[in-house]
Motif scaffolding. Structure first.
Motif, mmCIF file in Angstrom:
data_model
loop_
_atom_site.group_PDB
_atom_site.id
_atom_site.type_symbol
_atom_site.label_atom_id
_atom_site.label_comp_id
_atom_site.label_asym_id
_atom_site.label_seq_id
_atom_site.Cartn_x
_atom_site.Cartn_y
_atom_site.Cartn_z
ATOM 1 N N ASN A 3 49.008 44.769 37.906
ATOM 2 C CA ASN A 3 48.712 44.315 39.268
ATOM 3 C C ASN A 3 48.728 45.474 40.259
ATOM 4 O O ASN A 3 47.833 45.601 41.107
ATOM 5 C CB ASN A 3 49.726 43.253 39.707
ATOM 6 N N THR A 11 37.096 36.632 38.542
ATOM 7 C CA THR A 11 37.846 36.639 39.802
ATOM 8 C C THR A 11 39.355 36.728 39.588
ATOM 9 O O THR A 11 40.077 37.180 40.477
ATOM 10 C CB THR A 11 37.526 35.381 40.622
ATOM 11 N N LYS A 12 39.852 36.276 38.438
ATOM 12 C CA LYS A 12 41.289 36.313 38.183
ATOM 13 C C LYS A 12 41.699 37.532 37.360
ATOM 14 O O LYS A 12 42.865 37.682 37.015
ATOM 15 C CB LYS A 12 41.725 35.027 37.476
ATOM 16 N N ARG A 13 40.735 38.401 37.027
ATOM 17 C CA ARG A 13 41.050 39.591 36.249
ATOM 18 C C ARG A 13 41.579 40.688 37.160
ATOM 19 O O ARG A 13 41.294 40.723 38.360
ATOM 20 C CB ARG A 13 39.796 40.123 35.531
ATOM 21 N N LYS A 14 42.305 41.593 36.586
ATOM 22 C CA LYS A 14 42.747 42.796 37.289
ATOM 23 C C LYS A 14 41.904 43.963 36.807
ATOM 24 O O LYS A 14 41.620 44.084 35.619
ATOM 25 C CB LYS A 14 44.232 43.068 37.022
#
Length: 252
Positions: free
Chosen positions: A176, A113-116
């Motif tokens: 990002n 969930t915190k990966r790009k």
């Protein structure tokens, strides 16, 4: 780049995220300091490889009969991509959802969930509307002679990404921003069966309840959750729906 970027490609038994399996995985891990590390592994999918799949990537049952199962390499692979952002070609719609399924089947709950996620195909399609072979020719001026080899496709994808950054002045060289451009929807689950609306609410993205929030569907249709859990949906979709149901349990 703040985190290492893993560019990867899968060759599989087919294109069904729920039922098909990986037969080869290749990745190129690029560190923020520019160090590059690559690896390719053949995998025994524990199921026959259909002729139509072999016709695409050239991998047969005989080629993988003595190879490890995914569960045998899952822990080491998870360790290799821990803390990394991910990139690929059509990866947001296929490779990442299928990889997540394989990890769940191996009882490894990778928190992505915190990966790009950078999807080179999405950037390409938004800019030029082509496939990887054409992208490689268009951006790099070279012919992709070994298409559908995981290692070749992985390296070509990385070259295309770098060429895209050079070609488009408005394309920000930032993970990002590239991740945002790679996304068509703000997905709750990798398969996109549920998405977030502008209010940050989970919304059903298929079937008769498409466009309605998961909260209102679970409230008015008590059998919906069971239908999904027993249906031909990905493990990740079922996992995310369960998380939502548990979070909202006091409302029912």
């Amino acid at each position: 780049m703040k985190n290492p970027l893993v560019i990867f490609d899968l060759e599989t038994t087919g294109i069904n995220i729920t039922n098909d399996r990986i037969v080869e995985i290749s990745y190129l891990k690029v560190s923020p300091d520019g160090k590059e590390e690559s690896k390719t592994r053949r995998i025994n999918p524990d199921m026959p490889i259909p002729p139509e799949a072999t016709a695409v990537h050239g991998i047969t049952d005989e080629d993988v009969k003595d190879c490890p199962r995914f569960k045998d390499i899952a822990k080491s692979l998870a360790a290799q991509i821990e803390g990394c952002d991910l990139a690929g070609f059509n990866s947001n719609r296929f490779d990442i959802p299928l990889l997540a399924e394989e990890f769940l089947r191996a009882n490894i709950n990778m928190d992505l969930t915190k990966r790009k996620f950078i999807d080179v195909q999405t950037i390409f399609h938004k800019k030029e509307q082509r496939n990887l072979v054409a992208a490689y020719k268009f951006y790099c001026g070279k012919d992709l002679t070994d298409a559908h080899s995981a290692a070749s496709d992985t390296l070509a994808t990385y070259e295309v990404l770098k060429a895209q950054l050079d070609r488009y002045p408005d394309l920000v060289n930032d993970v990002n921003e590239l991740s945002k451009l790679s996304s068509y929807n703000n997905n709750v689950d990798f398969a996109g069966r549920m998405i977030y609306n502008e209010k940050g609410e989970e919304v059903i993205n298929f079937g008769k309840y498409k466009g309605q929030t998961v909260r209102e569907v679970l409230k008015k249709d008590i059998g919906y959750y069971s239908w999904v859990m027993q249906g031909d949906f990905s493990l990740n979709t079922k996992q995310k729906l369960t998380e939502i149901r548990l979070r909202l349990k006091d409302e029912f």
